[in-house]
Design a protein around this motif. Sequence first.
Motif, PDB file in Angstrom:
ATOM      1  N   PRO A  42       0.803  -1.232   0.000  1.00  0.00           N
ATOM      2  CA  PRO A  42       0.000   0.000   0.000  1.00  0.00           C
ATOM      3  C   PRO A  42       0.835   1.281   0.000  1.00  0.00           C
ATOM      4  O   PRO A  42       0.570   2.205  -0.770  1.00  0.00           O
ATOM      5  N   ALA A  43       1.849   1.350   0.867  1.00  0.00           N
ATOM      6  CA  ALA A  43       2.622   2.580   1.006  1.00  0.00           C
ATOM      7  C   ALA A  43       3.493   2.853  -0.217  1.00  0.00           C
ATOM      8  O   ALA A  43       3.454   3.950  -0.794  1.00  0.00           O
ATOM      9  N   TRP A  44       4.269   1.844  -0.639  1.00  0.00           N
ATOM     10  CA  TRP A  44       5.192   2.063  -1.743  1.00  0.00           C
ATOM     11  C   TRP A  44       4.476   2.235  -3.082  1.00  0.00           C
ATOM     12  O   TRP A  44       4.988   2.904  -3.983  1.00  0.00           O
ATOM     13  N   VAL A  76       1.956  20.763  -5.199  1.00  0.00           N
ATOM     14  CA  VAL A  76       1.581  20.802  -3.780  1.00  0.00           C
ATOM     15  C   VAL A  76       0.475  19.789  -3.499  1.00  0.00           C
ATOM     16  O   VAL A  76       0.496  19.085  -2.477  1.00  0.00           O
ATOM     17  N   SER A  77      -0.479  19.687  -4.414  1.00  0.00           N
ATOM     18  CA  SER A  77      -1.587  18.744  -4.241  1.00  0.00           C
ATOM     19  C   SER A  77      -1.076  17.303  -4.180  1.00  0.00           C
ATOM     20  O   SER A  77      -1.512  16.515  -3.337  1.00  0.00           O
ATOM     21  N   VAL A  78      -0.131  16.966  -5.078  1.00  0.00           N
ATOM     22  CA  VAL A  78       0.440  15.620  -5.088  1.00  0.00           C
ATOM     23  C   VAL A  78       1.169  15.330  -3.778  1.00  0.00           C
ATOM     24  O   VAL A  78       1.018  14.262  -3.175  1.00  0.00           O
ATOM     25  N   LEU A  79       1.962  16.302  -3.311  1.00  0.00           N
ATOM     26  CA  LEU A  79       2.710  16.120  -2.065  1.00  0.00           C
ATOM     27  C   LEU A  79       1.771  15.955  -0.873  1.00  0.00           C
ATOM     28  O   LEU A  79       2.018  15.128   0.022  1.00  0.00           O
ATOM     29  N   LEU A  80       0.677  16.727  -0.861  1.00  0.00           N
ATOM     30  CA  LEU A  80      -0.292  16.607   0.232  1.00  0.00           C
ATOM     31  C   LEU A  80      -0.976  15.244   0.220  1.00  0.00           C
ATOM     32  O   LEU A  80      -1.165  14.621   1.270  1.00  0.00           O
ATOM     33  N   THR A  81      -1.352  14.791  -0.974  1.00  0.00           N
ATOM     34  CA  THR A  81      -1.976  13.472  -1.087  1.00  0.00           C
ATOM     35  C   THR A  81      -1.041  12.384  -0.572  1.00  0.00           C
ATOM     36  O   THR A  81      -1.453  11.500   0.191  1.00  0.00           O
ATOM     37  N   GLY A  82       0.223  12.471  -0.984  1.00  0.00           N
ATOM     38  CA  GLY A  82       1.194  11.494  -0.529  1.00  0.00           C
ATOM     39  C   GLY A  82       1.408  11.551   0.971  1.00  0.00           C
ATOM     40  O   GLY A  82       1.420  10.513   1.651  1.00  0.00           O
ATOM     41  N   GLY A  83       1.553  12.759   1.509  1.00  0.00           N
ATOM     42  CA  GLY A  83       1.780  12.916   2.945  1.00  0.00           C
ATOM     43  C   GLY A  83       0.616  12.419   3.773  1.00  0.00           C
ATOM     44  O   GLY A  83       0.802  11.685   4.758  1.00  0.00           O
ATOM     45  N   ILE A  84      -0.601  12.798   3.370  1.00  0.00           N
ATOM     46  CA  ILE A  84      -1.795  12.367   4.107  1.00  0.00           C
ATOM     47  C   ILE A  84      -1.937  10.848   4.072  1.00  0.00           C
ATOM     48  O   ILE A  84      -2.258  10.210   5.077  1.00  0.00           O
ATOM     49  N   SER A  85      -1.672  10.260   2.900  1.00  0.00           N
ATOM     50  CA  SER A  85      -1.826   8.809   2.745  1.00  0.00           C
ATOM     51  C   SER A  85      -0.766   8.050   3.528  1.00  0.00           C
ATOM     52  O   SER A  85      -1.068   7.071   4.217  1.00  0.00           O
ATOM     53  N   LEU A  86       0.486   8.497   3.435  1.00  0.00           N
ATOM     54  CA  LEU A  86       1.574   7.778   4.106  1.00  0.00           C
ATOM     55  C   LEU A  86       1.506   7.925   5.619  1.00  0.00           C
ATOM     56  O   LEU A  86       1.934   7.035   6.362  1.00  0.00           O
ATOM     57  N   LEU A  87       0.965   9.052   6.088  1.00  0.00           N
ATOM     58  CA  LEU A  87       0.790   9.241   7.535  1.00  0.00           C
ATOM     59  C   LEU A  87      -0.457   8.528   8.055  1.00  0.00           C
ATOM     60  O   LEU A  87      -0.735   8.566   9.258  1.00  0.00           O
ATOM     61  N   LYS A  88      -1.213   7.927   7.142  1.00  0.00           N
ATOM     62  CA  LYS A  88      -2.434   7.179   7.473  1.00  0.00           C
ATOM     63  C   LYS A  88      -3.457   8.043   8.209  1.00  0.00           C
ATOM     64  O   LYS A  88      -4.131   7.598   9.138  1.00  0.00           O
ATOM     65  N   LEU A  89      -3.554   9.310   7.756  1.00  0.00           N
ATOM     66  CA  LEU A  89      -4.546  10.213   8.335  1.00  0.00           C
ATOM     67  C   LEU A  89      -5.933   9.836   7.807  1.00  0.00           C
ATOM     68  O   LEU A  89      -6.049   9.202   6.761  1.00  0.00           O
TER      69      LEU A  89
END
Length: 235
Positions: A42-44, A76-89
């Motif tokens: 999931p993460a990678w 910025v949108s891509v980075l936010l999507t990645g950050g939110i997903s990887l942090l499991k928010l």
Amino acid sequence: MSDTSQSTAKPQNQGFLPNLAFNIVIPVVLMSYASSEDYLGPAWSIVAALTFPLGYGLWDLKQSGKVNGFSVLGIVSVLLTGGISLLKLPAEYIAIKEAAIPALIGIAVLVTQATEKPLVKMLILNDQIINWPKLNEVLDQQNKQPLFKEKIRHCSYIVAGSFFLSSTLNYILAKVILVSEPGTTAYTEELGRMTALSYPVIVIPSMVLLIAALWYLFSQIGKITGEDIEMFINQ
């Protein structure tokens, strides 16, 4: 044709198919089919999927030779999507992010319409489309600048409406599709499904409104100046 004329005619936009491939198709395939533990996980799979739109956005910025606000927003949108997903928010954060970016653009369109450089001009009537020196010359000669600015204001409402529509549809799509636990294979697959559906569900209705706004302004330019619109279009 000389090198100079070829350089002038070279479009700034890198094309529909590369945009579709790097921003939609490849990320969807990776998140949908490589997110199981047998492949990337999931993460990678999310990291790999988001690398393509991020890399393409950075490459596009380098190719254009100038900072484009919309390209920056995309990155910025891509980075936010990645950050939110990887942090499991919670998925609610994705829904809010998806709605916030087009909403901010819509607000900017409304706010800037009172300035000398309304954002709507950059969006649908930029220098690549309209020969502004020629148009302004005719408007000044006929004393029609105030009337044309009024039409620009009307067009701003249509364009802003397209972004507010996109914001609403983005939020609804995220809330409906992202229902699994963040960090799981199912959640990553849902993220891929949301990306795939964003084009027909969100982009197409918004584009219809933007095309309507462009048609409205073109028709008004013809009516106000009494000239054929082709006279003011850059070839």
